[in-house]
Design a protein around this motif. Structure first.
Motif, PDB file in Angstrom:
ATOM      1  N   PRO A   1      48.480   8.838   2.441  1.00 36.49           N
ATOM      2  CA  PRO A   1      48.361  10.278   2.678  1.00 36.49           C
ATOM      3  C   PRO A   1      47.440  10.898   1.628  1.00 36.49           C
ATOM      4  CG  PRO A   1      50.539   9.719   1.782  1.00 36.49           C
ATOM      5  CD  PRO A   1      49.689   8.497   1.696  1.00 36.49           C
ATOM      6  N   VAL A   2      46.314  11.373   2.079  1.00 34.69           N
ATOM      7  CA  VAL A   2      45.323  11.924   1.155  1.00 34.69           C
ATOM      8  C   VAL A   2      45.338  13.447   1.272  1.00 34.69           C
ATOM      9  CG1 VAL A   2      42.863  12.106   0.685  1.00 34.69           C
ATOM     10  CG2 VAL A   2      43.855   9.896   1.231  1.00 34.69           C
ATOM     11  N   GLU A   3      45.325  14.125   0.156  1.00 34.57           N
ATOM     12  CA  GLU A   3      45.210  15.591   0.212  1.00 34.57           C
ATOM     13  C   GLU A   3      44.020  16.006  -0.627  1.00 34.57           C
ATOM     14  OE1 GLU A   3      48.773  17.680  -0.708  1.00 34.57           O
ATOM     15  OE2 GLU A   3      49.865  16.743   0.943  1.00 34.57           O
ATOM     16  N   MET A   4      43.226  16.894  -0.075  1.00 29.62           N
ATOM     17  CA  MET A   4      42.073  17.321  -0.854  1.00 29.62           C
ATOM     18  C   MET A   4      41.815  18.816  -0.698  1.00 29.62           C
ATOM     19  SD  MET A   4      39.050  15.639   1.312  1.00 29.62           S
ATOM     20  CE  MET A   4      38.840  15.942   3.038  1.00 29.62           C
ATOM     21  N   THR A   5      41.302  19.388  -1.773  1.00 30.73           N
ATOM     22  CA  THR A   5      40.933  20.805  -1.780  1.00 30.73           C
ATOM     23  C   THR A   5      39.491  20.861  -2.229  1.00 30.73           C
ATOM     24  OG1 THR A   5      43.151  21.134  -2.651  1.00 30.73           O
ATOM     25  CG2 THR A   5      41.722  23.049  -2.543  1.00 30.73           C
ATOM     26  N   LEU A   6      38.576  20.919  -1.275  1.00 33.41           N
ATOM     27  CA  LEU A   6      37.171  20.870  -1.638  1.00 33.41           C
ATOM     28  C   LEU A   6      36.586  22.256  -1.769  1.00 33.41           C
ATOM     29  CD1 LEU A   6      35.938  18.104   0.788  1.00 33.41           C
ATOM     30  CD2 LEU A   6      36.423  17.871  -1.628  1.00 33.41           C
ATOM     31  N   GLY A   7      35.590  22.356  -2.606  1.00 34.24           N
ATOM     32  CA  GLY A   7      34.819  23.584  -2.660  1.00 34.24           C
ATOM     33  C   GLY A   7      33.660  23.450  -1.687  1.00 34.24           C
ATOM     34  N   VAL A   8      33.251  24.584  -1.129  1.00 30.79           N
ATOM     35  CA  VAL A   8      32.153  24.551  -0.158  1.00 30.79           C
ATOM     36  C   VAL A   8      31.098  25.557  -0.589  1.00 30.79           C
ATOM     37  CG1 VAL A   8      31.493  25.013   2.213  1.00 30.79           C
ATOM     38  CG2 VAL A   8      33.665  23.927   1.739  1.00 30.79           C
ATOM     39  N   PHE A   9      29.853  25.175  -0.483  1.00 31.16           N
ATOM     40  CA  PHE A   9      28.778  26.112  -0.794  1.00 31.16           C
ATOM     41  C   PHE A   9      27.746  26.043   0.320  1.00 31.16           C
ATOM     42  CE2 PHE A   9      26.418  28.783  -3.499  1.00 31.16           C
ATOM     43  CZ  PHE A   9      25.087  28.446  -3.348  1.00 31.16           C
ATOM     44  N   ARG A  10      27.506  27.189   0.926  1.00 29.26           N
ATOM     45  CA  ARG A  10      26.502  27.204   1.997  1.00 29.26           C
ATOM     46  C   ARG A  10      25.215  27.814   1.470  1.00 29.26           C
ATOM     47  NH1 ARG A  10      28.926  28.015   7.822  1.00 29.26           N
ATOM     48  NH2 ARG A  10      31.135  27.651   7.446  1.00 29.26           N
ATOM     49  N   THR A  11      24.103  27.125   1.707  1.00 21.52           N
ATOM     50  CA  THR A  11      22.845  27.759   1.334  1.00 21.52           C
ATOM     51  C   THR A  11      22.363  28.677   2.454  1.00 21.52           C
ATOM     52  OG1 THR A  11      21.584  25.930   2.226  1.00 21.52           O
ATOM     53  CG2 THR A  11      22.114  25.860  -0.118  1.00 21.52           C
ATOM     54  N   HIS A  12      22.863  28.442   3.650  1.00 19.51           N
ATOM     55  CA  HIS A  12      22.614  29.411   4.731  1.00 19.51           C
ATOM     56  C   HIS A  12      23.875  29.523   5.562  1.00 19.51           C
ATOM     57  CE1 HIS A  12      22.135  26.484   8.129  1.00 19.51           C
ATOM     58  NE2 HIS A  12      21.900  25.672   7.103  1.00 19.51           N
ATOM     59  N   LYS A  13      24.007  30.644   6.251  1.00 15.39           N
ATOM     60  CA  LYS A  13      25.282  30.910   6.908  1.00 15.39           C
ATOM     61  C   LYS A  13      25.645  29.857   7.925  1.00 15.39           C
ATOM     62  CE  LYS A  13      26.879  34.946   5.364  1.00 15.39           C
ATOM     63  NZ  LYS A  13      26.501  36.324   5.701  1.00 15.39           N
ATOM     64  N   GLY A  14      24.666  29.344   8.585  1.00  8.24           N
ATOM     65  CA  GLY A  14      24.964  28.328   9.598  1.00  8.24           C
ATOM     66  C   GLY A  14      25.822  28.922  10.693  1.00  8.24           C
ATOM     67  N   ASN A  15      26.656  28.088  11.266  1.00  6.62           N
ATOM     68  CA  ASN A  15      27.553  28.567  12.296  1.00  6.62           C
ATOM     69  C   ASN A  15      28.836  29.022  11.617  1.00  6.62           C
ATOM     70  OD1 ASN A  15      29.296  29.003  14.352  1.00  6.62           O
ATOM     71  ND2 ASN A  15      28.993  27.011  15.343  1.00  6.62           N
ATOM     72  N   ILE A  16      28.975  30.356  11.583  1.00  9.05           N
ATOM     73  CA  ILE A  16      30.119  30.802  10.798  1.00  9.05           C
ATOM     74  C   ILE A  16      31.432  30.669  11.546  1.00  9.05           C
ATOM     75  CG2 ILE A  16      28.770  32.384   9.429  1.00  9.05           C
ATOM     76  CD1 ILE A  16      29.652  34.616  11.144  1.00  9.05           C
ATOM     77  N   GLU A  17      31.356  30.252  12.796  1.00 13.00           N
ATOM     78  CA  GLU A  17      32.613  30.102  13.531  1.00 13.00           C
ATOM     79  C   GLU A  17      33.341  28.827  13.161  1.00 13.00           C
ATOM     80  OE1 GLU A  17      34.108  31.966  15.878  1.00 13.00           O
ATOM     81  OE2 GLU A  17      32.626  33.491  16.358  1.00 13.00           O
ATOM     82  N   ARG A  18      32.663  27.904  12.540  1.00 15.99           N
ATOM     83  CA  ARG A  18      33.386  26.706  12.144  1.00 15.99           C
ATOM     84  C   ARG A  18      33.015  26.317  10.719  1.00 15.99           C
ATOM     85  NH1 ARG A  18      30.258  22.523  11.378  1.00 15.99           N
ATOM     86  NH2 ARG A  18      28.430  22.110  12.640  1.00 15.99           N
TER      87      ARG A  18
END
Lengths: 310, 636, 502
Positions: free
Chosen positions: B340-357
């Motif tokens: 069982p793996v649990e992770m809390t990743l940080g995310v950085f977008r350089t462009h908005k991309g598809n903000i729905e997902r």
């Protein structure tokens, strides 16, 4: 007689310095003292003469500036000696939030007394000092006399060989005073050694065997009471009540031997004895009041029988 | 959970700590001797003081031999009674009042009420019990001297050491009793405050179609209680056979509720349980993190995307860059159902991309011995939320498996591979299905987990504690108790310090002194940094110089006598600061409330270190206290 | 006897105390909100004074015991520093839960310190929200910021700035952000936030407008605007109406409601134009009046010249004599040919040669001076009004929006918009023929409408051109896909040229 030296001081000096190390007060100067087993030693002197300083040095509560203080032949600051001594200070230095039972129990534990012995002793001592009715009350509610008594009890909890008392009778009422003196004599009879400091001369005279007199930190006089107080040039005779005719005869006898009768008559009892008698009667006959009457002989006069009992 | 400094295991910590302890004992003894000379020298003159101090040291060993537990216990009993009868129970009353008004402090609309409440409780308990311990312990011995009850005590055969130890024991018992009661009340408070349930009626639900033929599920949401509600999805199997006990609402605000069905047809009722899954104590297994950059080389740090806080480093998406965690000692017996793996990743977008997902990522497992790497999951990132994935025993790869080696570039330009090229056997990858332990965990129990970002021009970031294997869950109540045990250790330290300092100093000074020690303890890391001259802006005098001239931190000191004097004085001052720093323990190790609040088990490791630290301070402090008591003229 | 006397005294004291309690109660009774339809009590005199001056929380539920005791002990600055540092620390470590809790504590501590509310509300809505990847989370934090500000408004009912902030952030952050489509959708569905507000009114622009009106209400009640620009302040509400109407079309509505809303927008804009605005110069202007004053200026200039024709040339000649030869030479040169020094000289010359209207009037013949001065004064006034009104119009782009309001009302324009919308949808679905047809039809309608006489000058407005450019982007993609180019016969060719220069 080769009696054991319980307390010995050699050249004992104590100087109080102030914060900067300068001398302030020379409390004790070169005291040489020996106290033997089984005697009651009285240390006299006016206030500030060094009596309390001496006791504190002997108990290890102060360090001597020079000289030595020895108790049971060991330095005074040796903690082991405390097993065999008891200390009754002038003020009650007891924990005010404990009650009498707990106080004695605490100090008893410090002597590592087995539990049953400790409990028994606590009960006995409380009985002895007459505090059975107040044994569950916290000490902060005690009167002065009561605190003195509980102080005495804690001094005796370990059945010590040496008891040091600081002003044992000061501030007590005559009854308490009498009881204290009787107790001191009883302790001596049990073979204990007692060192007491006092400035109440009459009390010291009543109980002490030997005395020392301190003044401004120096020992001015020391010796047996009887020796010191003996008035050498007077002979004291006490007889049962004689008819008035005997007086002239007796005077003649005394003059035949080259003396002179200095005083002849009924001796005075001490005020203490009168006081105790009145209190005693007050206990047995409550409600009896003083009544002024014309009789020359006050109804409460004492005679020799009563005097002996008192 | 954020762990900014990873503390070492006991084995790693002990040698250096033991050395520090020996040094500390030396320092404390020196202090004690110095104090001894000071105390007696002032009163008795230097010659006498020498003999007195020498006597005291000689007697110390005799006293040690005669230490009696009965007497210690007697003094302890005394202190206990003293503490009670001095009405310190008022502190207790304050605690109750604070609890009652806790609502004022607490944000009821928070998305993670458990964490807030637990943090609050620990903070209150910590503050109160430390204050209590401080005041009880600092007044006792000075009062003995003030009211001269020490005379009576000193004429009994009780050793100075026994007085000190007895008092410590007595106060500790008293405060422990209080802490116990406060702890139980706190636990009850937390559970009760958070407890609630929702209503669910047929009106809240509507039928929705499912992928199965003709089967319909119910979907809807619960009533709003405590400013939140839960979405509900009742699968058709459950509607037919409501005996399933594992059907829960969707998690919101960190918890769920269990749903039970009662009755049939029109009388059907939906009952929700109380709060579930809110209080956990995970036991994580952490690995060692390294990064792989876009050129396939292993590096220790990733990219900084401009965050002020450098806790996390980032990797590029749609590139060979990866976050690699290496775990050791993974045994099949501990994980019969997979990892069982649990992770809390940080995310950085350089462009908005598809903000729905979210950003797509991939998780792969690699065998560090053979180099076989199999991608097990493709996931969508959820920033600031923990993602749970189970690496199953039987793995069907999500993409083509590979066999690769990790390479690192040395400073001299050489490249080292963790598996030599000739040992890489591509045949390992030619399977349709893989077994976790047979294929992917090495023979010595090591396994690596690789995380990659798949969307171009987006970044994933992580710090070492961000991904872990959830070994099992310890009982929350036990964790709570452990947290309180850490508070207890701090409290014990305060009592020891308080009693020791008060054996020489007056009560208010002793209190101030102990508070100073505590503050130095809390900022211990900073004090050490300062003592070693590692803080930015230089030492004390240098900073003061700059402040007065309103220069910034980078301006150089003047190149004249003044500058030299400042530097040299600062070095001397730093020694003194380091010396002072030795006097206090590192209290940041005792701050365990975040573990409990975030739902992580406090490692026994940490607790051992804490206990040993406390013990390490107990002994030297008692020695100092003993000497101070011994060398004081009691009747002075 | 003594005991009795002292006892009697004590009883008298107690009675006096009890009697004094009643007026004290009247004075200091706190205000309480209404319950179950009953009106709440406004509280004792002190409480009423407090509400009147907006000084403190008077309602029982608002009094914060912890914060008040902090203030009593003078601990507010310490607590404040600690909390603010903690808040910054949490933001750095991205611990949003703790940050939010800390901010609430901060605000509780200093509820009347406006900047705290403004800054942190903005912080939450703009900075914290962007840290989140998921737009739903972002929305949540924008709303947190808004709710935070609304709390601030509750505590500071007379604060114009806070009310205005709520209006602004509601409108801008939801209506104009990159995620506005998603945000507006979430906003409409947010039952918790709107409570009983009907779904139709759950538009960020309309809610924003409500708040703008609230802010205006505070100004009506006598609170001075202070440093806030009046013209901008009053333009916000009608602008929101414009944006609302615009957004309706972006959402795909093209029915009578849209026409109505545009009309409403135009009406509100006109009302705004009629408002008296004070300028920095102290002059009171009305944005609608610029044409009137420009006209008046023209007429009065003619009138002034006709009072004593030729006087101006006379005076100019006289003044020329005062010029030095260099100044005269520089002045006579064409301005493109002047070098730096000559420009300076020419400027000096201009200064000397300038004849103000008043001066002109004063130099008139004695019997005309009165009349002249009168006209000159009126002329100066008209000029000033014209100039300043023009300046202030620019601040809010008044003419453009006046045009726009009228323009968008036209049925043709609405139809054009609809065609553009459908056309774009068709293009996204790959139907190039339909989309081009729709676009072409739309362009025809636009041309017809903008060529109407009342919209002369609309072409020149930058905003209009920008709008057009955005539309053209998609059109050009359509042409590209069809392998066509934009010909010279393009129906909106002139507009395209103008837009191209942007």
């Amino acid at each position: 007689m080769e009696t054991e030296v319980i307390i010995e001081t050699r050249n004992l000096t104590k100087t109080y310095r102030d914060f900067w190390g300068r001398q302030k007060v020379r409390a004790l100067s070169a005291l040489d003292l020996k106290i033997y087993r089984g005697e009651i030693f009285g240390l006299l002197g006016p206030n500030g003469s060094g009596k309390t300083t001496t006791t504190k040095l002997l108990l290890g509560l102060l360090f001597p500036s020079s000289g030595e203080a020895l108790v049971f032949n060991n330095p005074a600051d040796d903690v082991a000696k405390n097993e065999r001594i008891g200390y009754l200070p002038e003020e009650s230095y007891l924990y005010k939030f404990l009650n009498a039972e707990e106080t004695l129990d605490f100090y008893g534990r410090l002597f590592r007394l087995p539990t049953n012995i400790r409990r028994q002793r606590v009960r006995d001592l409380i009985e002895m000092v007459g505090l059975g009715w107040a044994k569950r009350r916290q000490l902060k509610e005690y009167s002065k006399g009561m605190t003195r008594r509980i102080g005495l009890a804690q001094a005796l909890i370990n059945d010590p060989e040496l008891i040091i008392m600081d002003e044992p009778t000061t501030g007590l009422d005559p009854i308490g005073c009498r009881e204290m003196k009787d107790l001191i004599l009883e302790l001596k009879r049990q073979g204990k050694t007692i060192l007491m400091c006092s400035h109440l001369l009459a009390d010291v005279q009543d109980v002490c065997d030997r005395i020392g007199i301190l003044y401004q930190g120096e020992l001015k006089e020391m010796g047996r009471v009887s020796d010191l107080l003996q008035v050498r040039d007077v002979t004291d005779i006490q007889t049962t009540k004689l008819p008035p005719e005997a007086e002239a005869e007796i005077r003649k006898v005394v003059e035949r031997f080259g003396g002179q009768v200095k005083s002849y008559g009924a001796p005075s009892a001490s005020l203490e004895e009168l006081f105790l008698k009145v209190v005693e009667e007050g206990k047995t006959h409550p409600g009896k009041r003083y009544q002024a009457n014309d009789q020359a002989d006050a109804p409460n006069s004492l005679d020799a029988n009563q005097k002996k009992e008192g | 959970m954020v762990l900014e400094t990873q503390f070492p295991s006991v084995g790693e910590w002990f040698p250096s700590a033991a050395l520090a302890w020996v040094i500390r004992i030396g320092i404390f003894c020196l202090i004690a001797l110095a104090l001894g000379f000071l105390i007696t020298g002032v009163r008795m003159g230097p010659k006498r003081s020498l003999s007195i101090v020498w006597n005291a040291i000689k007697n110390a060993f005799a006293d040690l031999a005669h230490l009696s537990f009965k007497r210690i216990f007697a003094v302890a009993l005394l202190s206990f009674k003293e503490a009670i009868r001095r009405k310190i129970l008022i502190g207790f009353v304050v605690f109750i009042i604070v609890l009652l008004f806790a609502g004022m402090f607490l944000d009821t609309r928070s998305q993670d009420p458990a964490r807030l409440y637990i943090n609050f409780i620990f903070w209150v308990n910590n503050a109160l019990i430390l204050l209590l311990a401080l005041f009880i312990s600092s007044f006792s011995i000075p009062n003995d001297f003030k009211y001269k009850t020490i005379y009576t005590l000193a004429t009994k055969p009780v050793r100075a050491g026994e007085i000190i130890l007895g008092r410590i024991l007595g106060f500790t018992l008293m405060c422990t009793a209080m802490l116990l009661v406060m702890g139980i009340l706190s636990y009850g408070f937390v559970i009760r405050s958070v407890a609630h349930t929702h209503n669910l009626t047929s009106d809240d639900l509507r039928f929705v179609a499912t992928t199965q033929e003709g089967a319909q599920a119910l979907e809807g949401k619960t009533s709003t209680v405590k400013e939140h509600y839960h979405s509900v999805y009742l699968p058709p199997e459950f509607l037919k056979d409501p005996s399933d006990k594992t059907v829960m609402t969707e998690p919101t605000n960190g918890h769920t509720h269990q749903i039970t069905l009662v009755g049939q047809g029109k009388d059907r009722q939906y009952k929700l349980s109380g709060v579930k899954n809110m209080f956990t104590a995970r036991v994580p297994i952490y690995g060692r993190l390294r990064f792989r950059d876009t050129t396939n080389f292993d590096v220790t740090k990733g990219i900084n995307v401009g965050d002020e806080w450098e806790y996390r480093s980032f990797i590029q998406g749609n590139s060979p860059a990866a976050l690699i965690w290496r775990f050791n000692n993974i045994k099949e017996s501990s994980f019969p159902n997979g990892l069982p793996v649990e992770m809390t990743l940080g995310v950085f977008r350089t462009h908005k991309g598809n903000i729905e997902r979210g950003i797509m990522g991939g998780l792969a497992v690699r065998n560090p011995e053979t180099g076989l790497m199999v991608e097990t999951h493709l996931f969508e990132s959820v920033e600031f939320n923990t993602k749970r994935l189970l690496v199953p025993i039987k793995i069907k790869p999500a993409s083509r498996p590979q066999v690769i080696a990790s390479k690192t570039k040395l400073p001299n330009g050489n490249v080292i591979y963790d598996i030599p090229e000739n040992k890489l056997n591509q045949a390992y990858a030619q399977k349709a299905e893989f077994d976790l332990f047979k294929d992917l965990v090495s023979s010595d129990g090591s396994v690596e987990i690789w995380v990659r970002c798949l969307d171009p021009m987006q970044y994933f970031g992580a710090a070492e504690p961000d991904l872990y294997i959830r070994a099992y869950d310890a009982p929350f109540a036990l964790n709570f108790v452990k947290g309180f045990a850490c508070i207890w250790l701090e409290m014990f330290l305060i009592i020891v310090y308080g009693v020791t300092l008060s054996s020489l100093l007056s009560a208010p000074i002793a209190i101030l002194g102990t508070m100073f020690i505590m503050i130095t303890g809390v900022f211990h890391q900073y004090v050490l940094k300062l003592a070693n001259g590692l803080t930015e802006g230089g030492g004390v005098l240098e900073s003061m110089y700059r402040l007065l001239r309103q220069d910034n931190m980078i301006t150089e000191l003047p190149d004249n006598v003044l500058g030299d004097v400042i530097s040299m004085s600062d070095q001397a001052i730093n020694y003194v600061i380091g010396f002072v720093g030795c006097l206090s323990p590192d209290l940041s190790l005792f701050a365990s409330s975040e573990y409990v609040a975030s739902g992580f088990d406090i490692p026994w490791n940490l607790m051992t270190i804490d206990a040993l630290t406390t013990l390490a301070f107990l002994i030297p402090l008692c020695i100092v206290g003993y000497l101070c008591m011994k060398l004081r003229e009691i009747a002075a | 006897m003594n005991k009795n006397a002292s006892f009697r005294r004590k009883i008298i004291y107690v009675i006096i105390l009890a009697v004094l309690l009643y007026p004290m109660f009247l004075l200091s009774q706190p205000a309480s909100p209404g319950k179950d339809g009953q009106a709440g009590s406004p509280g004792g005199k002190l409480a009423q004074l407090r509400t009147q001056y907006g000084l403190d929380e008077s309602e029982l539920g608002d009094v914060d015991i912890i914060a008040t005791s902090f203030r009593l002990f003078g601990l507010t600055p310490i607590a404040d520093t600690i909390l603010w540092n903690a808040a910054n620390n949490y933001k750095m470590k991205k611990d949003w839960i703790s940050l939010s809790a800390t901010l609430k504590q901060l605000a509780r501590l200093m509820p009347h310190y406006e900047s705290v509310w403004r800054f942190q509300g903005w912080n939450l809505a703009y900075n914290v929200s962007t840290e989140f990847d998921d737009y739903r989370q972002r929305y949540h934090w924008v709303i947190e910021g808004l709710k935070f500000l609304e709390n601030g408004v509750k505590m500071n009912k007379k604060s114009i700035r806070l009310t205005w902030d709520v209006a602004w952030h509601t409108s801008q952050k939801i209506g104009k952000s990159d995620e506005r489509v998603q945000f507006r959708r979430l906003y409409k569905a947010d039952d918790d936030l709107h409570g009983s507000r009907p779904v139709e009114l759950r538009d960020c622009w309309l809610v924003g407008k409500e708040w703008y009106h609230k802010a205006e209400g505070i100004v009506e009640s006598g609170v001075p605007l202070g440093k806030i620009s009046e013209v901008l302040f009053y333009s916000n509400a009608p602008m929101n109406q414009m944006n609302y109407s615009d957004n309706l079309e972006k959402d795909g509505r093209f029915d009578e409601k849209v026409e109505r809303e545009w009309k409403k927008a135009q009406d509100e804009w006109t009302a705004f134009g009629n408002r008296e605005i004070s300028t920095s110069r102290g002059l009171i202007i009305r944005l609608n009046d610029q044409e009137f004053f420009a006209n008046q200026e023209e007429q009065l200039t003619k009138e002034l010249e006709e009072i004593q024709p030729g006087l101006r040339e006379e005076l100019t000649q006289q003044k020329r004599l005062k010029l030095t030869p260099e100044q005269a030479a520089a002045y006579d040169k064409d301005w493109v040919d002047r070098n730096a020094e000559e420009i300076n000289l020419a400027n000096e010359a201009e200064e000397i040669l300038r004849i103000s209207n008043t001066e002109l009037a004063e130099r008139m013949a004695a019997d005309r001076i009165e009349h002249g001065k009168d006209v000159a004064a009126k002329l100066d006034n008209a000029k000033e009004q014209s100039v300043w009104t023009d300046r202030y119009r620019d601040i809010v782009n008044f003419k453009y929006w006046r045009h726009r309001g009228a323009f968008e009302q036209l049925k043709d324009v609405i139809e054009a918009r609809r065609l553009l919308y459908e056309g774009k949808k068709a293009f996204q679905q790959g139907d190039l023929t339909v989309s081009k047809r729709d676009y072409d039809q739309a362009f025809a309608l636009i041309k017809k409408s903008k060529d109407l006489p009342q919209f002369a000058g609309l072409d020149d407005e930058d905003a209009f051109q920008l709008d057009f450019k955005a539309v053209m982007e998609t059109y050009q993609k359509i042409l590209e896909q069809r392998n066509e180019t934009l010909g010279d016969d393009f129906i909106l060719h002139d507009l395209w040229e103008k837009a191209g220069t942007l």
